[in-house]
Enzyme design. Structure first.
Site, PDB file in Angstrom:
ATOM      1  CG  ASP A  34      -2.104   0.990   0.984  1.00 55.22           C
ATOM      2  OD1 ASP A  34      -1.842   2.165   0.651  1.00 55.22           O
ATOM      3  OD2 ASP A  34      -3.262   0.573   1.128  1.00 55.22           O
ATOM      4  CB  CYS A 151     -20.302  -7.473  -0.483  1.00 60.24           C
ATOM      5  SG  CYS A 151     -20.853  -5.792  -0.870  1.00 60.24           S
TER       6      CYS A 151
END
EC number: 1.2.1.12
Length: 337
Positions: A34, A151
């Site tokens: 990241d 999701c």
């Protein structure tokens, strides 16, 4: 034995995938990339979580690595996936959770650094999509980049499969009442592609588009073109709910439908499709491992061929658990586990 995994993007899904992996034990996260989070801040972000609570183990920095419960994780800060040296850290399978590199071409950049396979934690325009409990039988080890879908698709597809297999879905409309996500605005701000999406999430119910229902047609081809839907974004932090209205090809009473779903939740879809007959609300499902929890008390039928079915899902935790499940399944099929 554990599959060695790297995580690209230490946001909501990246961090919760790590929490799930630490619980499961058959996944070893060996590296995280990241470029926007410094290592000491990474410790803080993983340790404290407004929704899922403080991490109960130890989290620290040692020798330039993130160390969780004594397990050292190599940390990279590369903006270009091709520059991440996954191979040097021993990461074979990559969770692509930035939300940016969601096509086969972009996600394949991870392979240049030594990775063997990439799982995108988002829908993809061209990568093969898999929903655990629905279409894993279509997996082929030749795929180097795969998608875990969304999701909402993970919530909808198992329920739709059970209903379609037993009664046939002629057509259906889905609404997801969806918790806040990171891309939304805390106060009104510019959002040129989605004007409503630029409005404050704190004090609004915001209609939004979603491809989740149409995506079910990709994982259950016989439902292609039969489902579509929309989303309402609401001011809650986590846990969402699917409202599925379907016209059945084969008539059934609501009680028969409930019995069918319950049987599936206790059998082939145990751990994926849950079942409740209690008077629950959204926060009761925070941290739920299932992709979808059918609420038998909330559904209604106007006839034996026209019904509304309700299913809850923790859009962060349950989804991240399926990312882990897909990683493990792929590794086993590939002979890596």
């Amino acid at each position: 034995m554990a599959v060695k995994v790297g995580i690209n993007g230490f946001g909501r899904i990246g961090r919760i995938v790590l929490r799930n992996a630490l619980q499961l034990g058959n996944i070893e996260v060996v590296a995280i990339n990241d470029p926007f989070i410094a290592l000491d801040y990474m410790v803080y972000m993983f340790k404290y979580d407004t929704v899922h609570g403080r991490y109960k183990g130890t989290v620290e920095v040692k020798d330039g690595k993130l160390v969780v419960d004594g397990h050292a994780i190599t940390v990279f800060a590369e903006k270009n996936p091709a520059d991440i040296k996954w191979g040097s850290a021993g990461a074979d399978y990559i969770v692509e959770s930035t939300g940016v590199f969601t096509t086969v071409e972009k996600a394949s950049l991870h392979l240049q650094g030594g990775a063997k396979k990439v799982v995108i934690s988002a829908p993809s325009a061209d990568a093969p999509m898999f929903v655990v409990g629905v279409n894993l039988d279509k997996y082929d080890s030749k795929y180097q980049v795969i998608s875990n879908a969304s999701c909402t698709t993970n919530c909808l597809a198992p329920l739709a499969k059970v209903i379609h297999d037993k009664y046939g879905i002629a057509e259906g409309l889905m609404t997801t009442v969806h918790a806040t996500t990171a891309t939304q605005k805390t106060v009104d701000g510019p959002s040129h592609k989605d004007w409503r999406g630029g409005r404050s999430v704190n004090n609004n119910i915001i209609p939004s588009s979603t491809g989740a229902a149409k995506a079910v047609g990709k994982v259950i081809p016989s439902l292609n073109g039969r489902l579509t839907g929309l989303a309402f974004r609401v001011p809650t932090l986590d846990v969402s709910v699917v409202d599925l209205v379907v016209r059945l090809e084969k008539e059934a009473s609501y009680d028969e439908i409930v019995a069918t779903v319950k049987e599936a939740s206790e059998g082939p879809l145990k751990g994926i499709l849950g079942f409740t007959d209690e008077s629950v609300v959204s926060t009761d499902f925070t941290g739920a491992n299932e992709s979808s929890i059918f609420d038998s008390k909330a559904g209604i039928a106007i006839s034996k061929s026209f019904v509304k079915l309700i299913a809850w899902y923790d859009n962060e935790w349950g989804y991240s658990r399926r990312v882990c499940d897909l990683l493990v399944y792929a590794a086993k099929q590939d002979g890596a586990l």
